[in-house]
Scaffold this motif. Structure first.
Motif, PDB file in Angstrom:
ATOM      1  N   THR A   8      -5.628  -9.600   3.868  1.00  0.00           N
ATOM      2  CA  THR A   8      -5.035  -9.332   5.405  1.00  0.00           C
ATOM      3  C   THR A   8      -3.638  -9.495   5.684  1.00  0.00           C
ATOM      4  OG1 THR A   8      -5.315 -11.793   5.703  1.00  0.00           O
ATOM      5  CG2 THR A   8      -7.154 -10.568   6.166  1.00  0.00           C
ATOM      6  N   VAL A   9      -2.865  -9.917   4.207  1.00  0.00           N
ATOM      7  CA  VAL A   9      -1.387  -9.809   4.418  1.00  0.00           C
ATOM      8  C   VAL A   9      -0.855  -8.436   4.491  1.00  0.00           C
ATOM      9  CG1 VAL A   9       0.524 -10.502   3.050  1.00  0.00           C
ATOM     10  CG2 VAL A   9      -1.348 -12.039   3.019  1.00  0.00           C
ATOM     11  N   THR A  10       0.155  -8.260   5.362  1.00  0.00           N
ATOM     12  CA  THR A  10       0.715  -7.000   5.342  1.00  0.00           C
ATOM     13  C   THR A  10       2.162  -7.068   5.348  1.00  0.00           C
ATOM     14  OG1 THR A  10       0.972  -7.130   7.907  1.00  0.00           O
ATOM     15  CG2 THR A  10      -0.818  -5.892   7.039  1.00  0.00           C
ATOM     16  N   LEU A  11       2.873  -6.134   4.630  1.00  0.00           N
ATOM     17  CA  LEU A  11       4.171  -6.168   4.385  1.00  0.00           C
ATOM     18  C   LEU A  11       4.888  -5.753   5.494  1.00  0.00           C
ATOM     19  CD1 LEU A  11       4.429  -4.613   0.853  1.00  0.00           C
ATOM     20  CD2 LEU A  11       4.956  -6.905   1.549  1.00  0.00           C
ATOM     21  N   HIS A  12       6.227  -6.155   5.748  1.00  0.00           N
ATOM     22  CA  HIS A  12       7.150  -5.730   6.611  1.00  0.00           C
ATOM     23  C   HIS A  12       7.282  -3.913   6.606  1.00  0.00           C
ATOM     24  CE1 HIS A  12      11.044  -4.986   8.875  1.00  0.00           C
ATOM     25  NE2 HIS A  12      11.026  -6.199   9.483  1.00  0.00           N
ATOM     26  N   PRO A  13       7.327  -3.510   7.756  1.00  0.00           N
ATOM     27  CA  PRO A  13       7.350  -2.194   7.703  1.00  0.00           C
ATOM     28  C   PRO A  13       8.384  -1.511   6.754  1.00  0.00           C
ATOM     29  CG  PRO A  13       7.001  -2.738  10.037  1.00  0.00           C
ATOM     30  CD  PRO A  13       7.208  -3.860   9.177  1.00  0.00           C
ATOM     31  N   ASP A  14       9.449  -2.295   6.942  1.00  0.00           N
ATOM     32  CA  ASP A  14      10.909  -1.634   6.147  1.00  0.00           C
ATOM     33  C   ASP A  14      10.596  -1.572   4.684  1.00  0.00           C
ATOM     34  OD1 ASP A  14      12.155  -1.331   8.384  1.00  0.00           O
ATOM     35  OD2 ASP A  14      13.281  -3.254   8.182  1.00  0.00           O
ATOM     36  N   SER A  46      21.605  -4.687 -19.306  1.00  0.00           N
ATOM     37  CA  SER A  46      21.386  -3.209 -19.042  1.00  0.00           C
ATOM     38  C   SER A  46      19.812  -3.314 -18.353  1.00  0.00           C
ATOM     39  CB  SER A  46      21.541  -2.308 -20.192  1.00  0.00           C
ATOM     40  OG  SER A  46      20.853  -1.012 -19.597  1.00  0.00           O
ATOM     41  N   VAL A  47      19.512  -3.224 -17.264  1.00  0.00           N
ATOM     42  CA  VAL A  47      18.268  -3.296 -16.633  1.00  0.00           C
ATOM     43  C   VAL A  47      18.011  -2.366 -15.611  1.00  0.00           C
ATOM     44  CG1 VAL A  47      16.902  -4.975 -15.384  1.00  0.00           C
ATOM     45  CG2 VAL A  47      18.301  -6.079 -16.824  1.00  0.00           C
ATOM     46  N   THR A  48      16.965  -1.703 -15.804  1.00  0.00           N
ATOM     47  CA  THR A  48      16.815  -0.683 -14.686  1.00  0.00           C
ATOM     48  C   THR A  48      15.243  -0.865 -14.401  1.00  0.00           C
ATOM     49  OG1 THR A  48      16.066   1.036 -16.388  1.00  0.00           O
ATOM     50  CG2 THR A  48      18.264   1.101 -15.773  1.00  0.00           C
ATOM     51  N   GLY A  49      14.736  -0.091 -13.231  1.00  0.00           N
ATOM     52  CA  GLY A  49      13.666  -0.422 -12.868  1.00  0.00           C
ATOM     53  C   GLY A  49      13.242   0.237 -11.269  1.00  0.00           C
ATOM     54  N   SER A  50      12.204  -0.033 -10.923  1.00  0.00           N
ATOM     55  CA  SER A  50      11.811   0.220  -9.567  1.00  0.00           C
ATOM     56  C   SER A  50      10.254  -0.271  -9.089  1.00  0.00           C
ATOM     57  CB  SER A  50      11.530   2.008  -9.267  1.00  0.00           C
ATOM     58  OG  SER A  50      10.698   2.393 -10.137  1.00  0.00           O
ATOM     59  N   VAL A  51      10.265  -0.387  -7.638  1.00  0.00           N
ATOM     60  CA  VAL A  51       9.293  -1.039  -7.070  1.00  0.00           C
ATOM     61  C   VAL A  51       8.907  -0.117  -6.232  1.00  0.00           C
ATOM     62  CG1 VAL A  51       8.278  -2.914  -5.488  1.00  0.00           C
ATOM     63  CG2 VAL A  51       9.971  -3.337  -7.422  1.00  0.00           C
ATOM     64  N   ARG A  52       7.542   0.389  -5.892  1.00  0.00           N
ATOM     65  CA  ARG A  52       6.848   1.240  -5.061  1.00  0.00           C
ATOM     66  C   ARG A  52       5.874   0.777  -4.163  1.00  0.00           C
ATOM     67  NH1 ARG A  52       4.780   4.850  -8.395  1.00  0.00           N
ATOM     68  NH2 ARG A  52       2.598   4.311  -7.646  1.00  0.00           N
ATOM     69  N   PHE A  53       6.204   0.827  -2.604  1.00  0.00           N
ATOM     70  CA  PHE A  53       5.217   0.500  -1.968  1.00  0.00           C
ATOM     71  C   PHE A  53       4.403   1.734  -1.211  1.00  0.00           C
ATOM     72  CE2 PHE A  53       8.219  -3.108  -2.262  1.00  0.00           C
ATOM     73  CZ  PHE A  53       7.349  -4.288  -2.534  1.00  0.00           C
ATOM     74  N   ASP A  54       3.303   1.912  -1.610  1.00  0.00           N
ATOM     75  CA  ASP A  54       2.790   2.881  -1.055  1.00  0.00           C
ATOM     76  C   ASP A  54       1.961   2.790   0.410  1.00  0.00           C
ATOM     77  OD1 ASP A  54       3.591   4.778  -3.159  1.00  0.00           O
ATOM     78  OD2 ASP A  54       1.797   4.655  -4.244  1.00  0.00           O
ATOM     79  N   GLY A  55       1.755   1.619   0.550  1.00  0.00           N
ATOM     80  CA  GLY A  55       0.665   0.954   1.602  1.00  0.00           C
ATOM     81  C   GLY A  55       1.557  -0.020   2.338  1.00  0.00           C
ATOM     82  N   ASP A  56       0.628  -0.898   3.107  1.00  0.00           N
ATOM     83  CA  ASP A  56       1.565  -1.803   3.938  1.00  0.00           C
ATOM     84  C   ASP A  56       0.964  -3.334   3.305  1.00  0.00           C
ATOM     85  OD1 ASP A  56      -1.302  -1.843   4.613  1.00  0.00           O
ATOM     86  OD2 ASP A  56      -0.857  -1.668   6.683  1.00  0.00           O
ATOM     87  N   PRO A  58       0.701  -6.122  -0.169  1.00  0.00           N
ATOM     88  CA  PRO A  58       1.574  -6.316  -1.539  1.00  0.00           C
ATOM     89  C   PRO A  58       0.715  -5.756  -2.613  1.00  0.00           C
ATOM     90  CG  PRO A  58       1.532  -8.197  -0.149  1.00  0.00           C
ATOM     91  CD  PRO A  58       0.695  -7.312   0.533  1.00  0.00           C
ATOM     92  N   SER A  59      -0.571  -5.610  -2.566  1.00  0.00           N
ATOM     93  CA  SER A  59      -1.375  -5.237  -3.611  1.00  0.00           C
ATOM     94  C   SER A  59      -1.205  -3.640  -3.828  1.00  0.00           C
ATOM     95  CB  SER A  59      -2.970  -5.453  -3.271  1.00  0.00           C
ATOM     96  OG  SER A  59      -3.398  -4.775  -2.036  1.00  0.00           O
ATOM     97  N   ASP A  60      -0.482  -2.900  -2.727  1.00  0.00           N
ATOM     98  CA  ASP A  60      -0.215  -1.535  -2.830  1.00  0.00           C
ATOM     99  C   ASP A  60       0.998  -1.386  -3.826  1.00  0.00           C
ATOM    100  OD1 ASP A  60      -2.448  -0.966  -1.360  1.00  0.00           O
ATOM    101  OD2 ASP A  60      -1.330  -0.991   0.608  1.00  0.00           O
ATOM    102  N   ALA A 103      -0.898  -5.693 -10.781  1.00  0.00           N
ATOM    103  CA  ALA A 103      -1.526  -6.255  -9.474  1.00  0.00           C
ATOM    104  C   ALA A 103      -0.497  -7.109  -8.939  1.00  0.00           C
ATOM    105  CB  ALA A 103      -2.602  -7.439  -9.765  1.00  0.00           C
ATOM    106  N   VAL A 104      -0.425  -7.186  -7.378  1.00  0.00           N
ATOM    107  CA  VAL A 104       0.391  -7.951  -6.918  1.00  0.00           C
ATOM    108  C   VAL A 104       0.049  -8.691  -5.691  1.00  0.00           C
ATOM    109  CG1 VAL A 104       2.832  -8.092  -5.312  1.00  0.00           C
ATOM    110  CG2 VAL A 104       2.708  -6.546  -7.297  1.00  0.00           C
ATOM    111  N   ASP A 105       0.139  -9.992  -5.731  1.00  0.00           N
ATOM    112  CA  ASP A 105      -0.540 -10.736  -4.799  1.00  0.00           C
ATOM    113  C   ASP A 105       0.210 -11.598  -3.854  1.00  0.00           C
ATOM    114  OD1 ASP A 105      -3.426 -10.198  -5.207  1.00  0.00           O
ATOM    115  OD2 ASP A 105      -3.245 -10.977  -7.115  1.00  0.00           O
ATOM    116  N   GLU A 106       0.271 -11.547  -2.592  1.00  0.00           N
ATOM    117  CA  GLU A 106       1.270 -12.896  -1.908  1.00  0.00           C
ATOM    118  C   GLU A 106       0.217 -13.851  -1.770  1.00  0.00           C
ATOM    119  OE1 GLU A 106       4.074 -12.976   1.864  1.00  0.00           O
ATOM    120  OE2 GLU A 106       2.141 -11.847   2.210  1.00  0.00           O
ATOM    121  N   VAL A 107       0.744 -15.070  -2.572  1.00  0.00           N
ATOM    122  CA  VAL A 107       0.020 -16.264  -2.374  1.00  0.00           C
ATOM    123  C   VAL A 107       0.560 -17.316  -1.297  1.00  0.00           C
ATOM    124  CG1 VAL A 107      -0.620 -16.207  -4.731  1.00  0.00           C
ATOM    125  CG2 VAL A 107       1.693 -17.228  -4.193  1.00  0.00           C
TER     126      VAL A 107
END
Length: 192
Positions: A8-14, A46-56, A58-60, A103-107
């Protein structure tokens, strides 16, 4: 114990979209005991990377982080050279450390458990990393930024990093347990 997934957790729309690690404002560090009496701290520059949020939720999220192992910096050139060599990271053969989330979970609010595969020296282990979101802001240049930090202790021998020297006291020169430290500043990609 694995945290329960809160659907039921949803991320900020931004958050929707892709975020890149800002290497100038991020740090992947580590600390370890030396000679059983002192801590040695270092970081990878030297660190690179990305985070992609496809849905609303955290598990997305999908996260990938790449670390250039040759960029190790402990403020001691001789030690850094030894870490780059075959005794430790063997950067000629294994130039990168890679983490890919599964997996990403908001605890708790703004507290996450990021689970995924960490690869060091071509050895992959499934680990979980607790991360806390420090904030979500727009900087003076109009870029959206998000900050996260956390740490996770690992056993370096599980990744094939096993060199050591015994001490007269019965201890060892370098501890097997290493704490990885994550201080990440993410910048949202501008679409279009």
């Amino acid at each position: 114990m694995t945290p329960e997934r809160n659907s039921t957790v949803t991320l900020h729309p931004d958050f929707a979209g892709t975020w890149d690690i800002d290497p100038a404002h991020s740090r992947i560090g580590f600390q370890s005991r030396h000679a059983m009496v002192a801590k040695v701290r270092g970081a990878f520059n030297s660190v690179t990377g990305s985070v992609r949020f496809d849905g609303d939720a955290p598990s997305d999220a999908a996260i990938e982080v790449r670390v250039d192992m040759a960029s190790v910096d402990t403020r001691n050139a001789d030690r850094d050279q030894h870490l780059r060599g075959a005794d430790f990271f063997d950067v000629e053969t294994y130039p990168e450390m890679v983490f890919v989330s599964t997996a990403v979970d908001e605890v708790e609010e703004n507290s996450f458990i990021v689970t995924g595969d960490l690869t060091i020296r071509d050895v992959t282990r499934h680990i979980s990393i607790p991360l806390e979101m420090l904030g979500l802001e727009t900087d003076p240049f109009g870029q959206q930024r998000a900050g996260f930090e956390g740490s996770r202790r690992i056993d370096r021998k599980e990744f094939g990093v096993s060199w050591n020297t015994p001490l007269d006291s019965g201890g060892v020169l370098v501890s097997d347990k290493v704490t990885l430290e994550f201080e990440l500043s993410l910048v949202k990609r501008r679409e279009g």
